[in-house]
Design an enzyme around this catalytic site. Structure first.
Site, PDB file in Angstrom:
ATOM      1  N   CYS A 147       0.835  -1.207   0.000  1.00  0.00           N
ATOM      2  CA  CYS A 147       0.000   0.000   0.000  1.00  0.00           C
ATOM      3  C   CYS A 147       0.868   1.255   0.000  1.00  0.00           C
ATOM      4  O   CYS A 147       1.923   1.309   0.641  1.00  0.00           O
ATOM      5  CB  CYS A 147      -0.892   0.012   1.239  1.00  0.00           C
ATOM      6  SG  CYS A 147      -2.249  -1.152   1.111  1.00  0.00           S
ATOM      7  N   ARG A 177       8.589   3.085   2.016  1.00  0.00           N
ATOM      8  CA  ARG A 177       8.663   1.684   2.450  1.00  0.00           C
ATOM      9  C   ARG A 177       9.999   1.088   2.029  1.00  0.00           C
ATOM     10  O   ARG A 177      10.077   0.158   1.241  1.00  0.00           O
ATOM     11  CB  ARG A 177       7.460   0.908   1.911  1.00  0.00           C
ATOM     12  CG  ARG A 177       6.161   1.620   2.279  1.00  0.00           C
ATOM     13  CD  ARG A 177       4.939   0.791   2.211  1.00  0.00           C
ATOM     14  NE  ARG A 177       4.815  -0.102   3.355  1.00  0.00           N
ATOM     15  CZ  ARG A 177       3.816  -0.979   3.476  1.00  0.00           C
ATOM     16  NH1 ARG A 177       2.937  -1.084   2.505  1.00  0.00           N
ATOM     17  NH2 ARG A 177       3.725  -1.772   4.543  1.00  0.00           N
TER      18      ARG A 177
HETATM   19  C1  EPZ Z   1       3.877  -4.275   8.268  1.00  0.00           C
HETATM   20  O1  EPZ Z   1       4.434  -3.563   7.179  1.00  0.00           O
HETATM   21  C2  EPZ Z   1       2.413  -4.498   7.910  1.00  0.00           C
HETATM   22  N1  EPZ Z   1       2.299  -5.263   6.678  1.00  0.00           N
HETATM   23  C3  EPZ Z   1       1.697  -3.156   7.718  1.00  0.00           C
HETATM   24  O2  EPZ Z   1       0.319  -3.436   7.510  1.00  0.00           O
HETATM   25  C4  EPZ Z   1       1.844  -2.338   8.999  1.00  0.00           C
HETATM   26  O3  EPZ Z   1       1.271  -1.064   8.786  1.00  0.00           O
HETATM   27  C5  EPZ Z   1       3.327  -2.197   9.364  1.00  0.00           C
HETATM   28  O4  EPZ Z   1       3.938  -3.503   9.472  1.00  0.00           O
HETATM   29  C6  EPZ Z   1       3.528  -1.466  10.680  1.00  0.00           C
HETATM   30  O5  EPZ Z   1       2.869  -2.145  11.702  1.00  0.00           O
HETATM   31  C7  EPZ Z   1       2.482  -6.603   6.717  1.00  0.00           C
HETATM   32  O6  EPZ Z   1       2.748  -7.181   7.763  1.00  0.00           O
HETATM   33  C8  EPZ Z   1       2.329  -7.335   5.417  1.00  0.00           C
HETATM   34  P1  EPZ Z   1       7.549  -1.832   8.942  1.00  0.00           P
HETATM   35  P2  EPZ Z   1       6.056  -3.385   7.104  1.00  0.00           P
HETATM   36  O7  EPZ Z   1       8.733  -2.445   8.278  1.00  0.00           O
HETATM   37  O8  EPZ Z   1       6.718  -4.583   7.635  1.00  0.00           O
HETATM   38  C9  EPZ Z   1      10.286   1.948   8.173  1.00  0.00           C
HETATM   39  C10 EPZ Z   1      -1.760  -3.338   6.426  1.00  0.00           C
HETATM   40  O9  EPZ Z   1      -2.566  -2.443   6.149  1.00  0.00           O
HETATM   41  N2  EPZ Z   1      11.240   1.003   7.576  1.00  0.00           N
HETATM   42  O10 EPZ Z   1       7.263  -2.125  10.378  1.00  0.00           O
HETATM   43  O11 EPZ Z   1       6.398  -2.915   5.745  1.00  0.00           O
HETATM   44  C11 EPZ Z   1       9.083   2.186   7.282  1.00  0.00           C
HETATM   45  O12 EPZ Z   1       9.341   3.205   6.349  1.00  0.00           O
HETATM   46  C12 EPZ Z   1      -0.281  -3.095   6.239  1.00  0.00           C
HETATM   47  O13 EPZ Z   1      -2.069  -4.467   6.866  1.00  0.00           O
HETATM   48  C13 EPZ Z   1      12.518   1.457   7.217  1.00  0.00           C
HETATM   49  O14 EPZ Z   1      12.845   2.618   7.396  1.00  0.00           O
HETATM   50  O15 EPZ Z   1       6.243  -2.164   8.116  1.00  0.00           O
HETATM   51  C14 EPZ Z   1       8.002   2.588   8.267  1.00  0.00           C
HETATM   52  O16 EPZ Z   1       8.107   3.977   8.531  1.00  0.00           O
HETATM   53  C15 EPZ Z   1       0.011  -1.673   5.812  1.00  0.00           C
HETATM   54  N3  EPZ Z   1      13.394   0.571   6.652  1.00  0.00           N
HETATM   55  C16 EPZ Z   1       8.382   1.824   9.531  1.00  0.00           C
HETATM   56  O17 EPZ Z   1       9.731   1.381   9.362  1.00  0.00           O
HETATM   57  C17 EPZ Z   1      13.065  -0.754   6.449  1.00  0.00           C
HETATM   58  O18 EPZ Z   1      13.917  -1.524   5.965  1.00  0.00           O
HETATM   59  C18 EPZ Z   1       7.498   0.616   9.778  1.00  0.00           C
HETATM   60  O19 EPZ Z   1       7.650  -0.262   8.707  1.00  0.00           O
HETATM   61  C19 EPZ Z   1      11.759  -1.185   6.819  1.00  0.00           C
HETATM   62  C20 EPZ Z   1      10.869  -0.290   7.387  1.00  0.00           C
END
Ligand code: EPZ
Length: 442
Positions: free
Chosen positions: A120, A125
């Protein structure tokens, strides 16, 4: 494209059951590659992200079978024979969780190439945390302009007794990759700054069933010791309930429900959403008992907007678990828009995740976007309109808004909602909502 046609104002009554968690089933499906055998997963939601992930597993050489069952679907993955270790962008870009195949394939085959993921459009991301943790484990990572590659060279000098990995942010996906990649190493790996979400614990429990030794699941410090290889003829595993779907029905009930009962959710996973709804004036009671030997548990929500106007909770700060979840932030905006008083909403995970607010403004909501978050002034009611769904949770938020609004709302959705909700229209209709779907976009 699907359009959801909602005639708002129907008071919702009755019982609804929450499906298995999207954000738990997806990494567990990736992890089934680690087992050179069959994994049978129960309580699997029938959502398009599961079907996309099943397609990736089949491309890699697995046999996958989704069995629809009233009491919860079963998905069976036979990963005995894997034919390749690469995932191209055609499939990888269809969902964010494709990135978690990186750790799983590396654990199984000691090398992988996975194209950059989709997901999304809710903010940046990147995958830099995924890359750095793999390198800190002694796994070589390289990038080209479309994919990330891993290679595990086994030499005595890099098989230290204990590896320490530090995450600069408790990324959910990166923690999932860390658990799976570490499962493929024989030395122990300690991950500091890990995510603590229930979905992480669920994945860890699956890996423990395969034989991985894991301590600290649910805390910010997780220690993993893997095995040389995993060969369990058949492993059965149940997926946790979807706490964000539970939040969706709790918020809908708070807005227009009369003593709704939400079955099958895990209360401890929804505490902050429940706290906010209680702060707004609702009454939420957990019922947990056994009847004829069967465990019954449901949440009952009453004293909702049907009997009185709810109060603003003042401020909502979406942050990493156990804080108010970012995925529920869009969902509660329609309810805040018709509550008494003003609310300020900040999202520390995805600071710009407010496209749903822009759409709500078309429905008579008084919402101001600021540099730090959004400011909502509650109004007496929302007015139905034609609105867009920009992402999965934003789309669900528009459906909730339609339920609460006076008049008809049409939500134009590019199949986002079906990525994460198993039969949302059917479940809401069973509660008395006037909601239908149509592919006719005129
Ligand atoms: C997971 O996404 C979920 N998706 C998301 O749900 C959820 O919003 C998110 O976790 C936060 O809880 C799935 O599990 C499939 P993150 P993910 O890595 O893993 C930054 C929904 O609607 N970041 O925890 O991609 C990133 O930019 C979806 O169900 C980095 O900087 O989330 C963000 O600001 C949407 N570098 C924060 O961390 C990286 O390498 C959280 O991202 C990875 C992430």
């Amino acid at each position: 494209m699907t359009k959801y046609i909602i005639n708002g104002g129907n008071v919702l009554h009755g019982d609804v059951r929450v499906s298995g968690a999207k954000n738990a089933i997806l990494p567990v499906l990736s992890a089934t590659l680690i087992n050179k055998g069959i994994t049978r997963i129960t309580n699997c939601p029938d959502i398009s992200d599961v079907r996309i992930t099943a397609g990736i597993l089949k491309d890699l050489g697995c046999k996958v079978n989704l069995i629809k069952k009233k009491e919860g679907n079963i998905i069976e993955v036979d990963a005995t024979n894997i034919e390749k270790t690469t995932i191209g962008s055609e499939k990888a870009r269809l969902c964010r969780s494709s990135i978690t195949f990186l750790g799983a394939i590396t654990a199984r085959s000691k090398e992988a190439e996975v194209a950059f993921p989709g997901g999304c459009i809710i903010g940046d991301r990147p995958i830099d945390i995924h890359e750095s943790l793999l390198r800190e484990m002694g796994i070589e990572t390289t990038r080209n302009d479309s994919a990330i590659k891993t290679k595990l060279y086994r030499t005595d000098c890099n098989v230290e007794n204990d590896k320490h990995v530090y995450l600069k942010f408790p990324s959910v996906g990166a923690t999932e990759n860390a658990l799976m990649a570490a499962a493929g190493l024989t030395e122990s790996v300690t991950v500091y700054g890990a995510a603590t979400e229930p979905e992480i614990v669920c994945l860890g429990n699956y890996l423990q069933k395969l034989g991985v030794k894991i301590q600290g699941l649910g805390t910010g410090c997780i220690k993993i010791r893997g095995l040389k290889e995993y060969k369990k003829d058949i492993v059965t595993f149940k997926i946790i309930p979807d706490r964000i779907e539970a939040a969706t029905f709790l918020i809908s009930a708070a807005g227009i429900g009369d003593n709704i009962k939400i079955h099958g959710c895990e209360t401890s996973h929804c505490l902050e959403v429940i706290n906010v709804l209680k702060r707004m004036g609702t009454r939420i009671k957990e019922h947990k008992y056994t009847q004829d030997g069967e465990a019954i548990n449901f949440l009952e929500i009453s004293e909702t907007s049907v009997t009185k106007r709810l109060n603003s909770p003042g401020i909502i700060i979406a942050d990493a678990y156990p804080a108010f979840p970012t995925d529920a932030q869009s969902l509660i905006l329609p309810l805040l828009s018709v509550s008494k008083g003003e609310t300020f909403v900040i999202d520390k995970i995805f600071p710009k995740r407010f496209k749903a607010a822009d759409e709500l403004s078309k429905m008579n909501a008084d919402i101001t976007n600021t540099d730090f978050g959004i400011h909502i002034r509650g109004r007496k009611h929302l007015t139905g309109n034609k609105v867009q769904s920009h992402d999965l949770r934003g789309g669900a938020a528009m459906v909730i808004a339609g339920l609460l609004a006076k008049g008809q709302t049409i939500v134009y959705d590019k199949e986002y909602i079906k990525r994460g909700y198993d039969g949302i229209s059917e479940k809401l209709r069973a509660l008395g909502a006037d909601i239908t779907e149509s592919q006719n976009l005129s």
